[in-house]
Design a protein around this motif. Structure first.
Motif, short mmCIF file in Angstrom:
data_model
loop_
_atom_site.label_atom_id
_atom_site.label_comp_id
_atom_site.label_asym_id
_atom_site.label_seq_id
_atom_site.Cartn_x
_atom_site.Cartn_y
_atom_site.Cartn_z
N PRO A 1 0.83 -1.21 0.00
CA PRO A 1 0.00 0.00 0.00
C PRO A 1 0.86 1.26 0.00
O PRO A 1 1.82 1.37 0.77
CB PRO A 1 -0.80 -0.13 1.31
CG PRO A 1 0.03 -1.01 2.19
CD PRO A 1 0.79 -1.93 1.28
N LEU A 2 0.53 2.19 -0.87
CA LEU A 2 1.30 3.42 -1.01
C LEU A 2 0.41 4.63 -0.80
O LEU A 2 -0.80 4.59 -1.10
CB LEU A 2 1.95 3.49 -2.40
CG LEU A 2 2.93 2.37 -2.76
CD1 LEU A 2 3.36 2.49 -4.21
CD2 LEU A 2 4.12 2.39 -1.83
N HIS A 3 0.99 5.73 -0.33
CA HIS A 3 0.24 6.97 -0.14
C HIS A 3 1.16 8.16 -0.44
O HIS A 3 2.38 8.02 -0.54
CB HIS A 3 -0.33 7.06 1.28
CG HIS A 3 0.70 6.92 2.35
ND1 HIS A 3 1.54 7.96 2.73
CD2 HIS A 3 1.04 5.86 3.14
CE1 HIS A 3 2.34 7.55 3.69
NE2 HIS A 3 2.06 6.28 3.96
N ARG A 4 0.57 9.31 -0.57
CA ARG A 4 1.28 10.53 -0.95
C ARG A 4 2.44 10.82 0.01
O ARG A 4 2.29 10.73 1.23
CB ARG A 4 0.31 11.70 -0.96
CG ARG A 4 0.91 13.01 -1.50
CD ARG A 4 -0.08 14.14 -1.30
NE ARG A 4 -1.34 13.90 -1.98
CZ ARG A 4 -1.61 14.26 -3.24
NH1 ARG A 4 -0.67 14.89 -3.95
NH2 ARG A 4 -2.77 14.02 -3.77
N GLY A 5 3.59 11.12 -0.56
CA GLY A 5 4.74 11.51 0.23
C GLY A 5 5.49 10.36 0.88
O GLY A 5 6.42 10.59 1.66
N GLN A 6 5.13 9.15 0.55
CA GLN A 6 5.79 7.99 1.17
C GLN A 6 7.12 7.70 0.49
O GLN A 6 7.29 7.93 -0.72
CB GLN A 6 4.87 6.77 1.05
CG GLN A 6 5.35 5.52 1.77
CD GLN A 6 4.31 4.41 1.66
OE1 GLN A 6 3.36 4.50 0.88
NE2 GLN A 6 4.48 3.36 2.45
N ALA B 1 2.36 -6.42 -5.24
CA ALA B 1 1.14 -5.81 -5.76
C ALA B 1 0.98 -4.42 -5.15
O ALA B 1 0.43 -4.26 -4.06
CB ALA B 1 -0.07 -6.68 -5.45
N ALA B 2 1.50 -3.42 -5.87
CA ALA B 2 1.43 -2.05 -5.37
C ALA B 2 0.00 -1.52 -5.49
O ALA B 2 -0.68 -1.75 -6.50
CB ALA B 2 2.39 -1.16 -6.15
N ARG B 3 -0.43 -0.79 -4.46
CA ARG B 3 -1.80 -0.25 -4.43
C ARG B 3 -1.74 1.19 -3.93
O ARG B 3 -0.79 1.59 -3.26
CB ARG B 3 -2.70 -1.07 -3.51
CG ARG B 3 -2.80 -2.54 -3.85
CD ARG B 3 -3.54 -3.29 -2.76
NE ARG B 3 -3.62 -4.72 -3.05
CZ ARG B 3 -4.07 -5.62 -2.18
NH1 ARG B 3 -4.46 -5.24 -0.97
NH2 ARG B 3 -4.12 -6.89 -2.51
N GLY B 4 -2.79 1.94 -4.23
CA GLY B 4 -2.88 3.29 -3.67
C GLY B 4 -2.43 4.36 -4.64
O GLY B 4 -2.75 4.31 -5.83
N TRP B 5 -1.64 5.30 -4.13
CA TRP B 5 -1.29 6.50 -4.90
C TRP B 5 0.20 6.76 -4.83
O TRP B 5 0.82 6.63 -3.77
CB TRP B 5 -2.04 7.70 -4.32
CG TRP B 5 -1.96 8.96 -5.15
CD1 TRP B 5 -2.86 9.40 -6.04
CD2 TRP B 5 -0.90 9.93 -5.12
NE1 TRP B 5 -2.46 10.58 -6.60
CE2 TRP B 5 -1.25 10.93 -6.05
CE3 TRP B 5 0.30 10.03 -4.43
CZ2 TRP B 5 -0.44 12.04 -6.30
CZ3 TRP B 5 1.10 11.15 -4.69
CH2 TRP B 5 0.73 12.13 -5.61
#
Length: 316
Positions: free
Chosen positions: A255-260, A283-287
């Motif tokens: 799971p990925l999110h902004r600024g990570q 399996a990359a997910r998110g943003w």
């Protein structure tokens, strides 16, 4: 007296793994194919450690109806080297009787004395136990192949052990699924099943061993076989899992999110050891912004050579 045996299935010897990309500087397909052949020796070792004189292969020993003569003969030779055990080979849907008739002819003709082709649905004596096989005749079946077990005879006081290949769930509603209570209707002490590649316990007497060597990102563990001990008719089977798999197929969400920090996030989900024998799918997910995605792909390229196979899925 206790009766002991090894339950396995779905070796799929000869599988070519054509969907796995072959790197320019490696031979992962060859390693995967060799691991499937080497499962024979690992099953023999499990039998020796368990004190078992019989190995039950519940279908799909070979991946196709027409494996090459070298694939067949090398597999039979490996089984013959474990002369202290008897290998009971059941036709499955991949190596079914109709399409693979030359294969079963070769097994009967060239196989060592300790390999038995279960090409008929006739009871077989196993020294205190009766083996009741349900060979697969066609690749696609429209009925429960274990139904004849209800009528199969066995000597008074002998253990009744069924051997079959098929699912207990029929996703196509054709009526082809195996009745999950077949052990009761056929008075079985144990029903050894194949076809499902993962380990599954339907009940204490009805079990799938799964493949001894996994081949897909689905079950998230190495393959096993089952060491089974039954202390007499009606006694509950004692079933122990023995790890036999060389390769681990792992799919891990990222799971990925902004600024990570994408590179650090990727590193955190990777296994710390044994990477050479792990097929990894992230399996990359998110943003993630464009710069973050570039960082993620660069990190994946850095780690990938350490693994047997590495795939970064960014579709989500």
């Amino acid at each position: 007296m206790s009766f002991r045996f090894i339950h396995s299935s779905d070796l799929h010897i000869g599988k070519k793994f054509g969907t796995i990309p072959q790197p320019a500087d490696g031979n992962i397909r060859g390693r995967l194919m060799e691991a499937r052949h080497s499962a024979i020796a690992r099953l023999a070792a499990a039998a020796r450690d368990h004190g078992a004189a019989h190995i039950l292969l519940a279908g799909d020993t070979f991946d196709t109806a027409t494996p090459s003569p070298s694939v067949i003969r090398q597999a039979l030779a490996a089984m013959g080297e474990a002369a202290e055990v008897t290998w009971w080979m059941l036709p499955g849907n991949h190596d079914n009787l109709r399409e693979a008739e030359p294969l079963w002819d070769m097994i009967r003709r060239d196989g060592p004395p300790n390999v038995v082709a279960l090409d008929t649905g006739e009871p077989r004596e196993m020294g205190g136990a009766t083996l009741l096989p349900c060979p697969v005749e066609y690749r696609a079946n429209a009925s429960d192949l274990t139904e004849p077990l209800v009528r199969m005879p066995s000597p008074e006081g002998a253990l009744r052990i069924g051997l079959a290949h098929g699912g207990v769930t029929d996703f196509n509603e054709t009526g082809a699924s195996i009745a999950p209570d077949r052990d009761r209707s056929a008075r079985l002490d144990y029903l050894a099943l194949g076809d499902w590649h993962g380990r599954m316990r339907v009940s204490e007497r009805v079990q799938f061993s799964g493949s001894p060597e996994q081949d897909q990102f689905k079950h998230d563990r190495r393959g096993v076989c089952l060491a089974v001990q039954i202390d007499g008719p009606g006694a509950e089977p004692q079933v122990r899992e023995i790890e036999t798999g060389t390769f681990l197929w792992r799919e891990v969400p990222l799971p990925l999110h902004r600024g990570q920090d994408c590179a650090a996030a990727l590193a955190a989900v990777l296994p710390a050891s044994g990477r050479r024998d792990i097929l990894m799918r992230i399996a990359a997910r998110g943003w993630a912004g464009l710069a973050d995605q570039a960082m993620l792909r660069q990190a994946a390229q850095t780690h990938a050579p350490e693994f047997a196979h590495f795939d970064l899925d960014t579709s989500a």
